[in-house]
Structure formats: structure tokens, C-alpha cells
Enzyme design. Structure first.
Site, PDB file in Angstrom:
ATOM      1  N   ASP A 122       9.389  35.951  -4.107  1.00 44.73           N
ATOM      2  CA  ASP A 122      10.008  35.038  -3.144  1.00 44.73           C
ATOM      3  C   ASP A 122       9.817  33.567  -3.480  1.00 44.73           C
ATOM      4  O   ASP A 122       9.733  32.720  -2.584  1.00 44.73           O
ATOM      5  CB  ASP A 122       9.493  35.325  -1.714  1.00 44.73           C
ATOM      6  CG  ASP A 122       9.745  36.753  -1.295  1.00 44.73           C
ATOM      7  OD1 ASP A 122      10.769  37.310  -1.722  1.00 44.73           O
ATOM      8  OD2 ASP A 122       8.916  37.307  -0.546  1.00 44.73           O
ATOM      9  N   LYS A 172      13.771  32.476  -6.732  1.00 47.35           N
ATOM     10  CA  LYS A 172      14.452  32.823  -7.991  1.00 47.35           C
ATOM     11  C   LYS A 172      15.964  32.813  -7.796  1.00 47.35           C
ATOM     12  O   LYS A 172      16.708  32.275  -8.616  1.00 47.35           O
ATOM     13  CB  LYS A 172      14.004  34.220  -8.463  1.00 47.35           C
ATOM     14  CG  LYS A 172      12.525  34.307  -8.793  1.00 47.35           C
ATOM     15  CD  LYS A 172      12.113  35.727  -9.137  1.00 47.35           C
ATOM     16  CE  LYS A 172      12.119  36.679  -7.957  1.00 47.35           C
ATOM     17  NZ  LYS A 172      11.131  36.374  -6.911  1.00 47.35           N
ATOM     18  N   GLY A 173      16.405  33.446  -6.694  1.00 52.81           N
ATOM     19  CA  GLY A 173      17.833  33.567  -6.435  1.00 52.81           C
ATOM     20  C   GLY A 173      18.504  32.209  -6.366  1.00 52.81           C
ATOM     21  O   GLY A 173      19.543  31.980  -6.992  1.00 52.81           O
ATOM     22  N   ASN A 196      13.834  46.355  -3.310  1.00 55.25           N
ATOM     23  CA  ASN A 196      12.617  45.712  -2.782  1.00 55.25           C
ATOM     24  C   ASN A 196      12.771  44.197  -2.905  1.00 55.25           C
ATOM     25  O   ASN A 196      12.138  43.433  -2.179  1.00 55.25           O
ATOM     26  CB  ASN A 196      11.355  46.187  -3.530  1.00 55.25           C
ATOM     27  CG  ASN A 196      11.462  46.135  -5.047  1.00 55.25           C
ATOM     28  OD1 ASN A 196      12.539  45.992  -5.604  1.00 55.25           O
ATOM     29  ND2 ASN A 196      10.338  46.268  -5.716  1.00 55.25           N
ATOM     30  N   GLY A 239      14.694  40.611  -2.549  1.00 55.33           N
ATOM     31  CA  GLY A 239      15.643  39.957  -1.653  1.00 55.33           C
ATOM     32  C   GLY A 239      15.808  38.538  -2.158  1.00 55.33           C
ATOM     33  O   GLY A 239      14.854  37.766  -2.135  1.00 55.33           O
ATOM     34  N   HIS A 240      16.973  38.230  -2.706  1.00 53.65           N
ATOM     35  CA  HIS A 240      17.204  36.912  -3.295  1.00 53.65           C
ATOM     36  C   HIS A 240      18.255  36.174  -2.479  1.00 53.65           C
ATOM     37  O   HIS A 240      19.375  36.655  -2.327  1.00 53.65           O
ATOM     38  CB  HIS A 240      17.645  37.056  -4.757  1.00 53.65           C
ATOM     39  CG  HIS A 240      16.594  37.682  -5.631  1.00 53.65           C
ATOM     40  ND1 HIS A 240      16.751  37.907  -6.968  1.00 53.65           N
ATOM     41  CD2 HIS A 240      15.339  38.128  -5.341  1.00 53.65           C
ATOM     42  CE1 HIS A 240      15.645  38.458  -7.465  1.00 53.65           C
ATOM     43  NE2 HIS A 240      14.784  38.611  -6.490  1.00 53.65           N
ATOM     44  N   THR A 241      17.870  35.028  -1.956  1.00 55.36           N
ATOM     45  CA  THR A 241      18.740  34.309  -1.026  1.00 55.36           C
ATOM     46  C   THR A 241      19.436  33.131  -1.689  1.00 55.36           C
ATOM     47  O   THR A 241      18.792  32.329  -2.357  1.00 55.36           O
ATOM     48  CB  THR A 241      17.900  33.774   0.160  1.00 55.36           C
ATOM     49  OG1 THR A 241      16.997  34.796   0.554  1.00 55.36           O
ATOM     50  CG2 THR A 241      18.777  33.369   1.327  1.00 55.36           C
ATOM     51  N   GLN A 253      10.635  40.123  -8.084  1.00 56.25           N
ATOM     52  CA  GLN A 253       9.211  40.034  -7.728  1.00 56.25           C
ATOM     53  C   GLN A 253       8.565  38.849  -8.451  1.00 56.25           C
ATOM     54  O   GLN A 253       9.241  37.868  -8.722  1.00 56.25           O
ATOM     55  CB  GLN A 253       8.469  41.352  -8.052  1.00 56.25           C
ATOM     56  CG  GLN A 253       8.860  42.523  -7.153  1.00 56.25           C
ATOM     57  CD  GLN A 253      10.136  43.214  -7.547  1.00 56.25           C
ATOM     58  OE1 GLN A 253      10.343  43.551  -8.700  1.00 56.25           O
ATOM     59  NE2 GLN A 253      11.017  43.448  -6.593  1.00 56.25           N
ATOM     60  N   THR A 275      12.791  38.646   3.322  1.00 59.35           N
ATOM     61  CA  THR A 275      14.245  38.854   3.302  1.00 59.35           C
ATOM     62  C   THR A 275      14.572  40.331   3.488  1.00 59.35           C
ATOM     63  O   THR A 275      15.571  40.689   4.094  1.00 59.35           O
ATOM     64  CB  THR A 275      14.815  38.426   1.914  1.00 59.35           C
ATOM     65  OG1 THR A 275      14.177  37.219   1.528  1.00 59.35           O
ATOM     66  CG2 THR A 275      16.295  38.215   1.956  1.00 59.35           C
ATOM     67  N   SER A 278      13.256  21.868  -6.200  1.00 64.19           N
ATOM     68  CA  SER A 278      14.216  22.076  -5.118  1.00 64.19           C
ATOM     69  C   SER A 278      13.625  21.580  -3.810  1.00 64.19           C
ATOM     70  O   SER A 278      12.440  21.686  -3.539  1.00 64.19           O
ATOM     71  CB  SER A 278      14.716  23.516  -5.063  1.00 64.19           C
ATOM     72  OG  SER A 278      13.916  24.326  -4.272  1.00 64.19           O
TER      73      SER A 278
END
Ligand code: GDP
Ligand code: IMO
Ligand code: MG
Length: 404
Positions: free
Chosen positions: A15, A18-19, A40, A42-44, A208, A283, A394
């Protein structure tokens, strides 16, 4: 000569953002490929007022021309993937660009059940898995009892394999879902090798984080796959020489979801503040994430394990308004300096270096040099501790909220 593949990995406990970073980097890629994990992850991504939470589809999906590839190293739920594809199609996204390797392993409902049972049996030693059947699917892969996407295209083989697993009950649903996925299944080795031959730029998106790697993380409180950059070779079917660049993603602080060692964890109101300000809720499962200071000991370990060329630092905006900010610069056990090998020792304590905070809102900053001086010093100190350049910072979840 080095290759052209760029690998992006999380260098903490997942978390890291990465996304959101891959979404930006995808503008310079022809193919974005996932090489490990399953839903498993979750990339937002946030682009304008559109927000997407991806599980298995690579984070280049909002960049129109990119091809998306789910590699051989992944484990994928059929129902999960179909649902994700339908949701994306519903948003008007061209899902024909999404391909999945014939060698990726299928996560069946019996894997999910085994995951839940194993967690229950662990009692107070539970790992806090995402309950998606990831561990059992990788166990089956290693035990040579797994079912791969190629099997979905050969009915007799699928029937035989499900029967051998005592899971004929899964057949009807699997066949139905497989029919919908069939147009996306490709010869994964040919796909990647042809792309390399054609000179296409591949961006390999990790899932991950390094500290959740099955071999190098805080075992046994880890996921069941390798998450470090080297896993991109195995998860895509490329030689190490195909990789030209490795970028690590690090949050400006740390978070962890699930159980296991987390030396810099803040169990006080500062931890609560990071959780609230950073929206630190899973996520995938909605679980509150544990929050703590940036752990430079773990991060340096990750720089080495991944052979990082650069780091992208995320969520710096979340630290705005804190009077002082800590960085864990050392571990101690029994009065002696200790390294990552000591993670998990009950008596492990941390050395914290304190930095002056800043009150300015940094979300509008687009150049690292324009950050408030205290924030600049904080980033410079992290860069010094990591020993590799921090090339992106970011300052918000939206695509454009990035300082370079
Ligand atoms: P991933 O699993 O590494 O892709 O990360 P996740 O998407 O699970 O978690 C990162 C969360 O932080 C998401 O909700 C992002 O929208 C959000 N996020 C990413 N970068 C920033 C940032 O710079 N600032 C803030 N405030 N949120 C961010
Ligand atoms: P992304 O890609 C954060 C954690 C789980 C649990 C452990 C094992 O979004 O960064 P598993 O279900 O994999 O067997 O769970 O790993 N975990 C993650 N934590 N981000 C993730 O993915 C994770 N994927 C697994 O919480 O502690
Ligand atoms: Mg995530």
C-alpha cells in the site's frame, strides 16, 4: 547490454502507492504487467474525479494505448477477474487490451475456504491474511496440484484436475467464467518474448511490498509469494538482463495491515492521526492499517534486496501539520544495535531521529525544490538514508499531484 524492462516494487509493507505511481509511469510504457500476487492487492488510481481500485488488472488501464498483462507468477480468482473486467468495461474502458498468461494459476473457492480455515486454526497467531485464498493457491502451485488458465481452455483436463482435487462442484461456475475470460488468455511466454523482440517497453508492476516477501519479509507474517524486484523475472518469464531499471515506492511514513512485526508503529494519537489523514484503511478488506514513522532500517534493506535505482516517495502531504516527524534510524535489542534479522524479537526497540514538521499545505507543489524548507530537508534526509535518489514525491492521490 541491459534490457528495457522497468520494475516497480513496494519497499515497505504494501500500500505504498504503487498503483498511483504506475499510472503516471505508464505514459512511457507500451505494456504494464503484473508479475505476482492476486486480488490480495488493491491498487488505487485517481484521475480527475474518477477513482479506481484495481485488484489484478495492471495500473496502466487508464492510459489508453497501453497493453495490460497479468503474468504467469500471479494467482487469479476467476470470479474476481470477471467482476473487475465488467466494472472496467462499464466505465467505457477497452478491456480487450487486458491479457492473462495461460500459466497464471487459478484461485478457486476451495482456496478461499482453506485460507479462512488456516487463519482460524492459527488462533492468536493469525497472520491477518486478506482471506482471498492466495496462500493456498501458491501452496497448490508448489505442490504441483494447481490449475492454470490453460487448463480452462481444455474441458477434459479441467474436469480431471478438479476431480483430482475433489472439487467437481466448482466445474459449472468455472466453465461459465472461463468462457468469458477465454478471449483474454494468451501464451504468456510468447506474449512477453514477442514484446521484447519488438522493442516494446514493459513496466512490471509489483504487488505487496518487500517486507511481505515470502523469503525476505517478516516471515511468517508475509504473503505467499516473492514480492521483490527479482520476482519480476520469474513472474513474467524474462531473464534478469531484460531489466533495465528498478524503482521502489515508499510512503513518507509506514503502514501495515495484518499482524506481524512493525517496529516504527505508533499506537498513540499520532498513529491515529496518520490513519485518518492518510485514509489508511485497506482497499481490499477495509481494515484499518497500522501506522508508524518511516523505517529507514527496513527501507535500506529493501533498497539492497531490490537493487533500486530510484525511489518515489508518496503521501508526503499526509505529514503536513505535524509539529515533529520521526524517522526510525536504528533497531536495538538488549542494548545492542540490531538489524532487520532482529525483526520479531519482542525486546526490539527503535532509535528515532526527529525532524521539524511543516504546517503548509503541500498538495499544490509540483517541484521538489518548491516544497517548504522543512519538507525539503525531510525528503533530503530520507534520500541520504536510502542512498538512492528520490525522483518523485507525491503530494496527493490524484494523478497530477506529483512533484519531480
Ligand atoms: P498500492 O497498493 O501500493 O497501490 O497502494 P493503495 O492504493 O492500496 O494505497 C495507497 C492509498 O493512498 C490510495 O488510497 C491512494 O489513492 C492514496 N494515495 C496515493 N498517493 C497519495 C498521496 O501522495 N497523498 C495522499 N493523500 N494519498 C495518496
Ligand atoms: P498491495 O499490492 C498490504 C498482507 C495481508 C497479510 C499478509 C498475508 O495493495 O500493496 P495474503 O492474503 O497475501 O495471504 O495476506 O499480507 N497483504 C497486504 N498488505 N497491501 C497488500 O497488497 C497486501 N497483500 C497482502 O494483510 O498481513
Ligand atoms: Mg494496496
Amino acid at each position: 547490454m541491459r534490457g528495457t524492462v522497468t520494475v516497480v516494487v513496494g519497499i515497505q509493507w504494501g500500500d505504498e502507492g504503487k498503483g498511483r505511481v504506475v499510472d503516471v509511469m505508464a505514459a512511457h510504457a507500451d505494456i504494464v504487467a503484473r508479475f505476482g500476487g492476486g486480488d490480495n492487492a488493491g491498487h488505487t488510481l485517481v484521475v480527475g474525479d474518477r477513482k479506481l481500485a484495481l485488484r489484478i488488472v495492471p495500473s496502466g488501464v487508464l492510459v489508453a494505448e497501453t497493453e495490460l498483462f497479468v503474468g504467469s507468477g500471479t494467482v487469479v480468482s476467476l470470479a474476481g477477474l470477471v467482476k473487475e473486467l465488467e466494472a472496467l468495461a462499464g466505465l467505457g474502458i477497452d478491456i480487450r487490451r487486458i491479457k492473462i498468461s495461460d500459466r497464471a494459476h487459478v484461485v478457486f473457492p476451495y482456496h478461499v475456504e482453506a485460507d479462512r480455515k488456516a487463519e482460524a486454526a492459527r488462533g492468536s497467531a493469525a497472520i491477518g491474511t486478506t482471506g482471498r485464498g492466495i496462500g493456498p493457491a501458491y501452496v497448490d502451485k508448489a505442490a504441483r496440484a494447481g490449475i492454470v488458465f490453460a487448463d480452462l481452455l481444455e474441458r477434459p483436463r479441467l474436469v480431471e484436475k478438479l476431480r483430482a482435487r475433489g472439487a467437481e462442484g466448482c466445474l459449472t461456475e468455472a466453465e461459465e467464467l472461463a468462457e468469458r475470460l477465454a478471449p483474454h488468455i494468451v501464451d504468456g511466454v510468447a506474449f512477453v518474448q514477442d514484446a521484447l523482440t519488438a522493442g516494446k517497453r514493459i513496466l512490471a508492476e509489483g504487488a505487496q511490498g518487500t517486507m511481505l516477501d515470502v523469503g525476505f519479509g517478516t516471515y511468517p507474517f508475509v504473503t505467499s509469494s516473492h514480492t521483490i524486484a527479482g520476482a519480476a523475472t520469474i513472474g513474467l518469464g524474462i531473464g534478469p538482463t531484460a531489466i533495465g531499471r528498478v524503482v521502489g515506492i515508499a510512503k513518507a511514513y509506514c503502514s501495515r495491515v495484518g499482524a506481524g512485526p512493525f517496529p516504527s508503529e505508533l499506537l498513540d494519537e499520532t498513529g491515529e492521526r496518520l490513519r485518518t489523514a492518510g485514509g489508511e484503511f485497506g482497499t481490499v478488506t477495509g481494515r484499518p492499517r497500522r501506522c508508524g514513522w518511516f523505517d529507514a532500517v527496513a527501507a535500506r534493506y529493501a533498497v539492497a534486496l531490490n537493487g533500486l535505482d530510484a525511489v518515489a516517495l508518496t503521501k508526503l502531504d499526509v505529514l503536513s501539520g505535524l509539529e515533529r516527524i520521526g524517522i526510525v534510524t536504528g533497531y536495538r535489542v538488549g542494548g545492542r544495535a540490531a538489524g532487520v534479522a532482529a525483526l520479531g524479537e519482542a525486546s526490539l526497540s527503535t532509535e528515532i531521529e526527529w525532524h521539524k514538521g511543516w504546517s503548509d499545505d503541500v498538495r499544490g507543489v509540483r517541484r521538489i525544490t518548491d516544497l517548504p524548507s522543512a519538507a525539503r530537508r525531510y525528503v533530503a534526509r530520507l534520500e541520504e538514508l536510502l542512498g538512492v535518489p528520490i525522483e518523485h514525491v507525491s503530494v496527493g492521490p490524484e494523478r497530477s499531484q506529483l512533484a519531480v
